[in-house]
Design a protein around this motif. Structure first.
Motif: not given
Ligand SMILES: NC(=O)c1ccc[n+]([C@@H]2O[C@H](COP(=O)([O-])OP(=O)(O)OC[C@H]3O[C@@H](n4cnc5c(N)ncnc54)[C@H](OP(=O)(O)O)[C@@H]3O)[C@@H](O)[C@H]2O)c1
Length: 320
Positions: A143-149, A186-190, A264-269, A288-299
């Motif tokens: 699963v690739v999710t396109v983010s942005s700078g 993307a990171l939380e899904l991994q 869990g990797s992230y790619w760009g120019p 983006a690395r904050n796992e507690a926030d990612a879990a909260r966003l997931w819920d």
């Protein structure tokens, strides 16, 4: 340096690309089809798919391109599109969550969600969850999710994620938040793939600054004011000077979709500010690395969309 020559043979693989009729999605679909994959190209209308197919066909007469209508700004439509895919494709090897809008005037989705977060994040959250069955059936699915700078500028204001309580609508802040949400997802899904012990990878990518319709589509929607008019003119002037070609800009997400990269990797120019240049590892910021926030966003995303990721529940009923 990753180039299209590095694509493996994808014969027998099925890929789904959202927003595949334009810009980076079209280029991604072209590349995956060129490597032999069956590519389900989602677009908001059949006419848009037809135009995209006509663009690919002259250089790939045998490309296996399929259409599924998808409007991420309607959760009913997301459910219908996912149902069509589940019924026709028992296995999905690659899902590229690419579609997106940027800096739109204040508006809501069919479900009353703020349009940018609703389309870019909640729509893809629901779509991915509804496709878990064919993804997990594929084995080593991606699963690739396109983010942005722009994720660096995003803030997860959990008290007012959709700017319902703010005075005035800050469209740039809301786009940045939606792109931060994409990367956090993307990171939380991994992490959830890992916790459930399933054979799948979730990765993310961004295209730096690539000249596409993105810079004009959103700001030109009805309802925009002076800011939107100025942004439209500015980006039209900047695009040919600063923007990478779409062929180059799509490489990070194509790399993320097909190369043997870690979950869990992230790619760009790799150029200054990650705006342009060859593909490499991109910077993930602290938020983006904050796992507690990612879990909260997931819920919140589960509550908002009604889509649960049951297949990732562990035997204890929780993945954390
Ligand atoms: N270009 C850049 O510099 C840049 C930088 C950072 C990140 N990105 C990200 O790259 C991704 C692709 O953008 P792009 O630059 O290729 O822009 P684009 O050419 O405007 O393509 C965007 C795609 O998303 C689709 N889309 C918009 N709203 C949708 C909805 N409600 N439901 C389903 N599909 C919808 C569009 O469909 P329609 O044709 O029907 O509008 C189009 O196919 C986006 O996620 C964007 O945030 C781009």
């Amino acid at each position: 340096m990753f180039t299209l020559a590095d694509l493996p043979d994808l014969t027998g693989r099925t890929a789904v690309v959202t927003g595949a009729n334009s810009g980076l999605g079209l280029e991604t679909a072209r590349a995956l089809a060129g490597a032999g994959a069956t590519v389900v190209m989602t677009a908001r209308s059949k006419d848009k798919f037809d135009a995209a197919e006509a663009d690919i066909r002259p250089t790939n007469r045998t490309a296996d391109l399929r259409f599924v209508q998808l409007d991420l700004a309607s959760l009913d439509n997301v459910r219908t599109a996912a149902e069509v895919i589940r019924s026709e494709y028992p296995e999905v090897d690659i899902l590229v969550n690419n579609a997106g809008i940027m800096m739109t005037p204040e508006a809501t989705t069919a479900d009353g969600l703020e349009l940018q977060l609703g389309t870019n994040h909640f729509g893809h959250f629901a779509f991915t969850g509804l496709l878990l069955e064919p993804l997990l059936a594929a084995g080593d699915a991606r699963v690739v999710t396109v983010s942005s700078g722009m994720h660096h500028r995003g803030e997860m204001d959990f008290d007012d994620l959709q700017q319902q309580q703010s005075d005035g609508y800050d469209t740039t802040a809301q786009y940045a938040r939606s792109k931060l949400a994409n990367l956090m997802f993307a990171l939380e899904l991994q992490r959830r793939f890992d916790a459930a012990g399933v054979d799948a990878r979730s990765v993310s990518a961004h295209p730096g600054y690539t000249a596409t319709n993105l810079q004009s589509a959103g700001v030109q929607l009805p309802g925009g004011g002076l800011f939107h008019k100025a942004a439209s003119i500015g980006m039209r002037l900047l695009n040919p000077i600063v923007g990478m070609s779409v062929e180059q800009g799509a490489l990070p997400q194509i790399h993320a979709a097909v190369s043997d990269v870690p979950g869990g990797s992230y790619w760009g120019p790799q150029g200054p500010g990650e705006m342009r240049g060859p593909v490499g590892s991109a910077k993930v910021n602290r938020k983006a690395r904050n796992e507690a926030d990612a879990a909260r966003l997931w819920d919140i995303s589960v509550d908002t969309t009604g889509v649960t990721y049951d297949a990732l529940e562990t035997s204890t009923g929780s993945v954390r």
